[in-house]
Write a protein that holds these residues in place. Structure first.
Motif, mmCIF file in Angstrom:
data_model
loop_
_atom_site.group_PDB
_atom_site.id
_atom_site.type_symbol
_atom_site.label_atom_id
_atom_site.label_comp_id
_atom_site.label_asym_id
_atom_site.label_seq_id
_atom_site.Cartn_x
_atom_site.Cartn_y
_atom_site.Cartn_z
ATOM 1 N N GLN A 183 38.588 50.276 46.414
ATOM 2 C CA GLN A 183 38.317 48.878 46.744
ATOM 3 C C GLN A 183 37.594 48.196 45.595
ATOM 4 O O GLN A 183 37.926 47.069 45.208
ATOM 5 N N ILE A 184 36.591 48.862 45.049
ATOM 6 C CA ILE A 184 35.816 48.285 43.945
ATOM 7 C C ILE A 184 36.716 48.056 42.734
ATOM 8 O O ILE A 184 36.685 46.990 42.118
ATOM 9 N N GLU A 185 37.541 49.048 42.415
ATOM 10 C CA GLU A 185 38.437 48.927 41.270
ATOM 11 C C GLU A 185 39.458 47.811 41.475
ATOM 12 O O GLU A 185 39.893 47.180 40.505
ATOM 13 N N ASN A 186 39.828 47.558 42.723
ATOM 14 C CA ASN A 186 40.836 46.534 43.017
ATOM 15 C C ASN A 186 40.200 45.214 43.444
ATOM 16 O O ASN A 186 40.850 44.383 44.069
ATOM 17 N N LYS A 187 38.918 45.024 43.110
ATOM 18 C CA LYS A 187 38.179 43.780 43.396
ATOM 19 C C LYS A 187 38.139 43.478 44.894
ATOM 20 O O LYS A 187 38.190 42.335 45.311
ATOM 21 N N ALA B 92 28.870 41.504 44.701
ATOM 22 C CA ALA B 92 30.228 41.852 44.290
ATOM 23 C C ALA B 92 30.842 40.761 43.421
ATOM 24 O O ALA B 92 31.496 41.043 42.406
ATOM 25 N N TYR B 93 30.638 39.500 43.796
ATOM 26 C CA TYR B 93 31.188 38.400 42.994
ATOM 27 C C TYR B 93 30.546 38.354 41.606
ATOM 28 O O TYR B 93 31.226 38.089 40.608
ATOM 29 N N PHE B 94 29.245 38.600 41.524
ATOM 30 C CA PHE B 94 28.585 38.624 40.224
ATOM 31 C C PHE B 94 29.180 39.720 39.345
ATOM 32 O O PHE B 94 29.411 39.516 38.149
ATOM 33 N N SER B 95 29.426 40.892 39.941
ATOM 34 C CA SER B 95 29.988 41.999 39.159
ATOM 35 C C SER B 95 31.413 41.709 38.713
ATOM 36 O O SER B 95 31.845 42.154 37.650
ATOM 37 N N ILE B 96 32.164 40.952 39.519
ATOM 38 C CA ILE B 96 33.538 40.606 39.173
ATOM 39 C C ILE B 96 33.581 39.563 38.056
ATOM 40 O O ILE B 96 34.394 39.652 37.127
ATOM 41 N N LEU B 97 32.683 38.578 38.108
ATOM 42 C CA LEU B 97 32.769 37.436 37.204
ATOM 43 C C LEU B 97 31.959 37.578 35.926
ATOM 44 O O LEU B 97 32.445 37.243 34.838
ATOM 45 N N PHE B 98 30.735 38.034 36.013
ATOM 46 C CA PHE B 98 29.882 38.071 34.827
ATOM 47 C C PHE B 98 30.251 39.227 33.909
ATOM 48 O O PHE B 98 30.511 40.353 34.369
ATOM 49 N N ASP B 99 30.254 38.973 32.608
ATOM 50 C CA ASP B 99 30.555 40.005 31.617
ATOM 51 C C ASP B 99 29.576 41.161 31.761
ATOM 52 O O ASP B 99 28.350 40.973 31.697
ATOM 53 N N ASP B 100 30.120 42.380 31.935
ATOM 54 C CA ASP B 100 29.320 43.603 32.067
ATOM 55 C C ASP B 100 28.273 43.511 33.176
ATOM 56 O O ASP B 100 27.261 44.218 33.141
ATOM 57 N N ASN B 101 28.496 42.619 34.128
ATOM 58 C CA ASN B 101 27.576 42.414 35.251
ATOM 59 C C ASN B 101 26.163 42.083 34.767
ATOM 60 O O ASN B 101 25.166 42.438 35.410
ATOM 61 N N GLN B 102 26.079 41.371 33.656
ATOM 62 C CA GLN B 102 24.789 40.967 33.093
ATOM 63 C C GLN B 102 24.535 39.504 33.418
ATOM 64 O O GLN B 102 25.357 38.644 33.110
ATOM 65 N N VAL C 80 43.871 31.333 44.093
ATOM 66 C CA VAL C 80 43.799 32.376 43.068
ATOM 67 C C VAL C 80 43.509 33.729 43.712
ATOM 68 O O VAL C 80 42.647 33.853 44.582
ATOM 69 N N ASP C 81 44.272 34.724 43.292
ATOM 70 C CA ASP C 81 44.012 36.106 43.689
ATOM 71 C C ASP C 81 42.705 36.546 43.037
ATOM 72 O O ASP C 81 42.461 36.275 41.860
ATOM 73 N N ARG C 82 41.851 37.216 43.792
ATOM 74 C CA ARG C 82 40.544 37.624 43.276
ATOM 75 C C ARG C 82 40.666 38.494 42.028
ATOM 76 O O ARG C 82 39.788 38.488 41.161
ATOM 77 N N ARG C 83 41.748 39.222 41.905
ATOM 78 C CA ARG C 83 41.938 40.087 40.744
ATOM 79 C C ARG C 83 42.195 39.299 39.463
ATOM 80 O O ARG C 83 42.060 39.842 38.364
ATOM 81 N N GLN C 84 42.579 38.027 39.607
ATOM 82 C CA GLN C 84 42.772 37.162 38.437
ATOM 83 C C GLN C 84 41.715 36.061 38.350
ATOM 84 O O GLN C 84 41.803 35.172 37.502
ATOM 85 N N LEU C 85 40.699 36.133 39.215
ATOM 86 C CA LEU C 85 39.717 35.049 39.306
ATOM 87 C C LEU C 85 38.975 34.839 37.991
ATOM 88 O O LEU C 85 38.844 33.702 37.513
ATOM 89 N N LYS C 86 38.471 35.893 37.399
ATOM 90 C CA LYS C 86 37.685 35.760 36.171
ATOM 91 C C LYS C 86 38.514 35.132 35.052
ATOM 92 O O LYS C 86 38.048 34.219 34.360
#
Length: 280
Positions: free
Chosen positions: A41-45, A61-71, A263-269
């Motif tokens: 699940q994590i790998e597939n957003k 979870a959204y922060f980890s998906i969007l922010f570079d290196d979760n920083q 937008v599909d979450r996997r392409q959100l970033k």
């Protein structure tokens, strides 16, 4: 059960010695009901790889998906709601807050942060449905307002991820005032010519939909999200008509011009980063 005997060779583990799978290792898709391994699940957003259903996730979870290196740098993290009305229904509001703090580890129904998305600065505010249904109270409005001020001060685009059941009834007018407050702040952001991106997720309803969730320079949504003001039952009873198929889904709103795209979450970033780069 002395009559029972294992005939197959190689099965030597006694029943009492078998180990159960740890809690949280597996989940079940709410749509297709198939089992999902947590790490997959994590790998597939957090999107079901069988049917594409977008599972509900929170700010972490959204922060980890969007922010570079979760920083990222979290903003205004210490704000907590007061109880100005000393509200009580089946339980005191103060008790509900304490229970929510302990259960979720959050201070309210929204977190705000500043970070980079594909090397581009972004201020991101994300709502958490697990905290009293993602309800909009005074702290939610204040953190959005302060985040907008921060975006203006640093000339940084602002993005908000909405996920809410509406205004927080326990704060009554204090909650409803946040609709006007956040809308006025967004007008200031617009005057400063700083982009505002709004992502509507499942569910986005009530006063949140009627204010900041639909005021983006670009309004996008995840597939299959419930988006509306009043619930379908209330609307049906009011207009005395059957509602169209798929009413209040993101696909229905896109078809009727309320959204710019889904937008599909996997392409959100990648989509958000592309939009930011086009505005430079």
């Amino acid at each position: 059960m002395s009559w029972f005997r294992r005939d197959k060779a190689g099965i030597n583990t006694a029943t009492e010695n078998k180990k159960e799978a740890p809690d949280g290792l597996w989940n079940k898709c709410p749509s297709c009901k198939k089992p999902l391994l947590n790490i997959e699940q994590i790998e597939n957003k957090y999107v079901c790889h069988y049917c594409g259903y977008h599972l509900r996730i929170g700010s972490a979870a959204y922060f980890s998906i969007l922010f570079d290196d979760n920083q990222f740098t979290e903003l205004f993290a210490g704000l907590r709601s007061a109880d100005p009305l000393h509200f009580e229904d089946t339980k005191k509001y103060a008790e509900r807050l304490e229970e929510s703090y302990a259960k979720t580890g959050l201070n309210d129904a929204i977190r705000c942060a500043h970070g980079k998305i594909e090397e581009q600065d972004l201020v991101l505010a994300c709502m958490d449905f697990t905290f009293i249904g993602g309800s909009m109270g005074s702290v939610v409005g204040e953190k959005i307002a302060r985040s907008i001020d921060y975006s203006i001060q640093h000339k940084t685009p602002f993005m908000l991820i909405s996920k809410s059941g509406g205004a927080r009834m326990m704060e009554a007018a204090f909650s409803l005032m946040q609709m006007a407050k956040t809308s006025a702040k967004l007008a200031m952001l617009n005057e400063a010519k700083i982009p505002y991106i709004c992502l509507l997720t499942d569910p986005t309803t009530g006063g949140v939909t009627a204010s900041y969730a639909m005021l983006g320079d670009i309004n996008i949504a995840e597939p299959g999200a419930l988006i509306g003001f009043a619930g379908p039952r209330v609307i049906k009873e009011t207009i005395k008509k059957d509602l169209p198929k798929g009413f209040q889904t993101s696909e229905f709103l896109l078809e009727h011009g309320f959204l710019d795209f889904i937008v599909d979450r996997r392409q959100l970033k990648q989509k958000v980063a592309l939009f930011l780069s086009m505005l430079k």
